[in-house]
Design a protein around this motif. Structure first.
Motif, PDB file in Angstrom:
ATOM      1  N   ASP A 289       0.731  -1.268   0.097  1.00  0.00           N
ATOM      2  CA  ASP A 289       0.060   0.182   0.067  1.00  0.00           C
ATOM      3  C   ASP A 289       0.871   1.256  -0.048  1.00  0.00           C
ATOM      4  O   ASP A 289       0.362   2.332   0.199  1.00  0.00           O
ATOM      5  N   GLY A 290       2.301   1.125  -0.441  1.00  0.00           N
ATOM      6  CA  GLY A 290       3.045   2.572  -0.447  1.00  0.00           C
ATOM      7  C   GLY A 290       4.311   1.834  -0.391  1.00  0.00           C
ATOM      8  O   GLY A 290       4.710   0.552  -0.459  1.00  0.00           O
ATOM      9  N   MET A 291       5.470   2.592   0.120  1.00  0.00           N
ATOM     10  CA  MET A 291       6.577   2.458   0.360  1.00  0.00           C
ATOM     11  C   MET A 291       7.021   2.902   1.645  1.00  0.00           C
ATOM     12  O   MET A 291       6.522   4.020   2.030  1.00  0.00           O
ATOM     13  N   VAL A 292       8.241   2.375   2.349  1.00  0.00           N
ATOM     14  CA  VAL A 292       8.917   2.869   3.561  1.00  0.00           C
ATOM     15  C   VAL A 292      10.068   3.668   3.207  1.00  0.00           C
ATOM     16  O   VAL A 292      10.888   3.055   2.361  1.00  0.00           O
ATOM     17  N   VAL A 293      10.210   4.811   3.621  1.00  0.00           N
ATOM     18  CA  VAL A 293      11.376   5.626   3.334  1.00  0.00           C
ATOM     19  C   VAL A 293      12.252   5.852   4.806  1.00  0.00           C
ATOM     20  O   VAL A 293      11.471   6.293   5.768  1.00  0.00           O
ATOM     21  N   LYS A 294      13.364   5.333   4.860  1.00  0.00           N
ATOM     22  CA  LYS A 294      14.101   5.421   6.189  1.00  0.00           C
ATOM     23  C   LYS A 294      15.522   5.973   5.955  1.00  0.00           C
ATOM     24  O   LYS A 294      16.142   5.996   4.698  1.00  0.00           O
ATOM     25  N   VAL A 295      16.187   6.933   6.696  1.00  0.00           N
ATOM     26  CA  VAL A 295      17.290   7.258   6.638  1.00  0.00           C
ATOM     27  C   VAL A 295      18.125   6.028   6.718  1.00  0.00           C
ATOM     28  O   VAL A 295      17.905   5.090   7.736  1.00  0.00           O
ATOM     29  N   ASP A 296      19.042   5.938   5.835  1.00  0.00           N
ATOM     30  CA  ASP A 296      19.800   4.647   5.999  1.00  0.00           C
ATOM     31  C   ASP A 296      20.793   4.376   6.821  1.00  0.00           C
ATOM     32  O   ASP A 296      21.036   3.488   7.372  1.00  0.00           O
ATOM     33  N   ASP A 297      21.612   5.327   7.247  1.00  0.00           N
ATOM     34  CA  ASP A 297      22.636   5.219   8.242  1.00  0.00           C
ATOM     35  C   ASP A 297      22.002   5.177   9.670  1.00  0.00           C
ATOM     36  O   ASP A 297      21.450   5.870  10.128  1.00  0.00           O
ATOM     37  N   LEU A 298      22.605   3.998  10.392  1.00  0.00           N
ATOM     38  CA  LEU A 298      22.089   3.726  11.583  1.00  0.00           C
ATOM     39  C   LEU A 298      22.463   4.641  12.814  1.00  0.00           C
ATOM     40  O   LEU A 298      21.698   4.913  13.798  1.00  0.00           O
ATOM     41  N   LYS A 299      23.389   5.319  12.449  1.00  0.00           N
ATOM     42  CA  LYS A 299      24.057   6.121  13.452  1.00  0.00           C
ATOM     43  C   LYS A 299      23.054   7.596  13.574  1.00  0.00           C
ATOM     44  O   LYS A 299      22.685   8.175  14.337  1.00  0.00           O
ATOM     45  N   GLN A 300      22.976   7.984  12.128  1.00  0.00           N
ATOM     46  CA  GLN A 300      22.044   8.919  12.004  1.00  0.00           C
ATOM     47  C   GLN A 300      20.559   8.849  12.629  1.00  0.00           C
ATOM     48  O   GLN A 300      19.885   9.695  12.960  1.00  0.00           O
ATOM     49  N   GLN A 301      20.145   7.503  12.408  1.00  0.00           N
ATOM     50  CA  GLN A 301      18.825   7.143  13.142  1.00  0.00           C
ATOM     51  C   GLN A 301      18.962   7.410  14.491  1.00  0.00           C
ATOM     52  O   GLN A 301      17.849   8.085  15.054  1.00  0.00           O
ATOM     53  N   GLN A 302      20.046   7.056  15.063  1.00  0.00           N
ATOM     54  CA  GLN A 302      19.830   7.384  16.560  1.00  0.00           C
ATOM     55  C   GLN A 302      20.105   8.847  17.032  1.00  0.00           C
ATOM     56  O   GLN A 302      19.539   9.400  17.757  1.00  0.00           O
ATOM     57  N   GLN A 303      20.571   9.842  16.096  1.00  0.00           N
ATOM     58  CA  GLN A 303      20.685  11.024  16.458  1.00  0.00           C
ATOM     59  C   GLN A 303      19.313  11.591  16.064  1.00  0.00           C
ATOM     60  O   GLN A 303      19.088  12.742  17.006  1.00  0.00           O
ATOM     61  N   LEU A 304      18.580  11.286  15.047  1.00  0.00           N
ATOM     62  CA  LEU A 304      17.319  11.775  15.012  1.00  0.00           C
ATOM     63  C   LEU A 304      16.291  11.380  16.079  1.00  0.00           C
ATOM     64  O   LEU A 304      15.574  11.821  16.334  1.00  0.00           O
ATOM     65  N   GLY A 305      16.402  10.157  16.428  1.00  0.00           N
ATOM     66  CA  GLY A 305      15.524   9.670  17.638  1.00  0.00           C
ATOM     67  C   GLY A 305      14.066   9.499  17.129  1.00  0.00           C
ATOM     68  O   GLY A 305      13.761   9.247  16.026  1.00  0.00           O
ATOM     69  N   PHE A 306      13.327   9.487  18.258  1.00  0.00           N
ATOM     70  CA  PHE A 306      11.788   9.194  18.116  1.00  0.00           C
ATOM     71  C   PHE A 306      10.891  10.252  18.576  1.00  0.00           C
ATOM     72  O   PHE A 306      11.192  11.218  19.588  1.00  0.00           O
ATOM     73  N   LEU A 307       9.817  10.538  17.976  1.00  0.00           N
ATOM     74  CA  LEU A 307       8.516  11.031  18.718  1.00  0.00           C
ATOM     75  C   LEU A 307       7.912  10.202  19.734  1.00  0.00           C
ATOM     76  O   LEU A 307       8.526   9.122  19.841  1.00  0.00           O
ATOM     77  N   SER A 308       6.701  10.433  20.055  1.00  0.00           N
ATOM     78  CA  SER A 308       6.165   9.646  21.034  1.00  0.00           C
ATOM     79  C   SER A 308       5.801   8.415  20.537  1.00  0.00           C
ATOM     80  O   SER A 308       5.792   7.351  21.236  1.00  0.00           O
ATOM     81  N   ARG A 309       5.469   8.128  19.347  1.00  0.00           N
ATOM     82  CA  ARG A 309       4.673   6.962  18.865  1.00  0.00           C
ATOM     83  C   ARG A 309       5.452   6.553  17.166  1.00  0.00           C
ATOM     84  O   ARG A 309       5.161   5.518  16.763  1.00  0.00           O
TER      85      ARG A 309
END
Length: 407
Positions: A289-309
């Protein structure tokens, strides 16, 4: 070579052959043998196991049914919460998603991992020393249902991890989606229809219903498949640096991943891949039903973090609404829990984006007058994302419909 060693070698050969054919059928949608030939190999293995039960191997495909039907599903708390994804529906929203990332990661090169967004049931799998010990649904993100016995019936899912290329972790939690590929779904519905049994509206409903059966034998009879999309935990750490590398790493253990997967150097390239995947969608082996777009770099993912959900580093880019034409057969009233009367348009049932639509809420009498909707009108019904269905633009010149429908 001892007799036990010979028997185990025969079993191992049959298990590997069956695994290969399972992968061809469920993942590649390119069967390499007839069903009858598969059944013959399966029964050869089963006969050996009945004769030499002391030689049965942990990843045997005959061990699909976990004994007696479970009286209930136990609740399991996720060690790492299974969060949902935010959504974007157009290029403007996608570019805004990228700008927010760039603002938080100034002067850093950002690559995007692009995967298929499966239309199935998200689950989490736990492996201890390479052995599958638990399968849990997403549930509310914090707590899910223990469906381990049903998960073990999925043919393309490795029950015991093995690889000649990488070391087996002591603990590995893999997350992914359980689906019913299109070919299996159509075959199941055809067989059920021939037997006069219930057919399923769409592959997702069929997959979710199969996994939530209390009797694992029901799940075992359904053509389910698992596709991995991430790693929640790995001990010792896998040492990988990107999302795309982690998916490739999982394939070393026999996990299936999406049949389309890209790493993009810019958000403009992500948009191009979105258009490509949308065009190829009818030819894919599974419903998406679509595609998922993710920042590829795992370290950058940690820097960006999360919202509540949801993570800041990923979003679901949904496809445009799927439309179908139907007619208004009647307009009547239904009484809500608070006693409120709500007008409802009854439609000639029509399949839209995997959902059979037969009625639409008109909200109130003023909406009926504003839209001038009448029995007999031909209307366009379209599904937008997964949130509901909209009825829009009558073919007749008299009526223009534009309202949300409850499903």
């Amino acid at each position: 070579m001892t007799q036990d060693s010979t028997i185990k070698a025969q079993m191992r050969q049959l298990i590997q052959i069956l695994a290969k054919h399972n992968h061809a059928y469920y993942v590649m949608d390119q069967p390499t043998i007839e069903d009858s030939e598969y059944d013959q190999l399966f029964h050869q293995l089963k006969a050996l196991e009945q004769q030499y039960p002391e030689c049965i191997q942990a990843d045997t495909p005959t061990n699909k049914v976990g004994g007696q039907a479970l009286p209930k599903f136990d609740s399991i708390t996720h060690v790492v919460p299974m969060l949902s994804l935010g959504n974007v529906f157009n290029q403007e929203d996608l570019f805004a998603f990228a700008r927010r990332i760039e603002e938080r990661l100034p002067n850093q090169k950002i690559q995007y991992d692009v995967e298929l967004k499966f239309d199935g049931l998200a689950i989490s799998l736990w492996y201890e020393n390479g052995i599958l010990v638990r399968g849990v649904t997403r549930g509310d993100g914090e707590t899910g249902e223990d469906i381990t016995q049903n998960v073990k019936t999925i043919r393309n899912l490795p029950k015991v991890l093995s690889s000649d290329l990488v070391k087996i972790p002591t603990l590995l939690e893999v997350r992914g989606e359980v689906l019913m590929p299109k070919a299996g779904f159509e075959k199941l519905n055809a067989e059920n229809e021939a037997k006069g049994e219930k057919t399923f509206a769409n592959p997702r409903n069929a997959a979710a219903g199969s996994l939530r059966q209390l009797d694992p034998a029901v799940a075992a009879s359904r053509p389910l498949a698992f596709y991995a999309y991430g790693i929640a935990q790995c001990e010792p750490n896998h040492g990988l640096t990107s999302m795309s590398e982690s998916l490739q790493w999982l394939t070393n253990f026999g996990f299936a991943v999406g049949e389309r997967h890209f790493v993009c150097d810019s958000i403009q390239e992500v948009q191009e891949k979105y258009e490509q995947i949308n065009a190829e969608r009818p030819n894919l082996s599974v419903e998406i039903d679509g595609m998922v777009v993710k920042v590829d770099d795992l370290k950058q993912q940690q820097q960006l973090g999360f919202l509540s959900r949801e993570p800041r580093w990923a979003t679901a880019y949904k496809f445009p609404a799927v439309a179908a034409l139907t007619t208004v057969e009647n307009i009547d009233w239904q009484v809500g829990r608070t006693g409120t009367l709500t007008p409802v348009a009854r439609l000639n049932p029509v399949a839209v984006g995997g959902v059979t639509v037969s009625n639409v809420t008109l909200h109130n009498i003023g909406e009926i007058h504003r839209l001038d909707v009448r029995v007999g009108d031909t209307v366009s019904v379209y599904r937008s994302g997964d949130v509901g269905v909209t009825m829009n633009s009558s073919v007749s010149s008299r009526t223009q419909l534009d309202f949300q429908m409850a499903v």
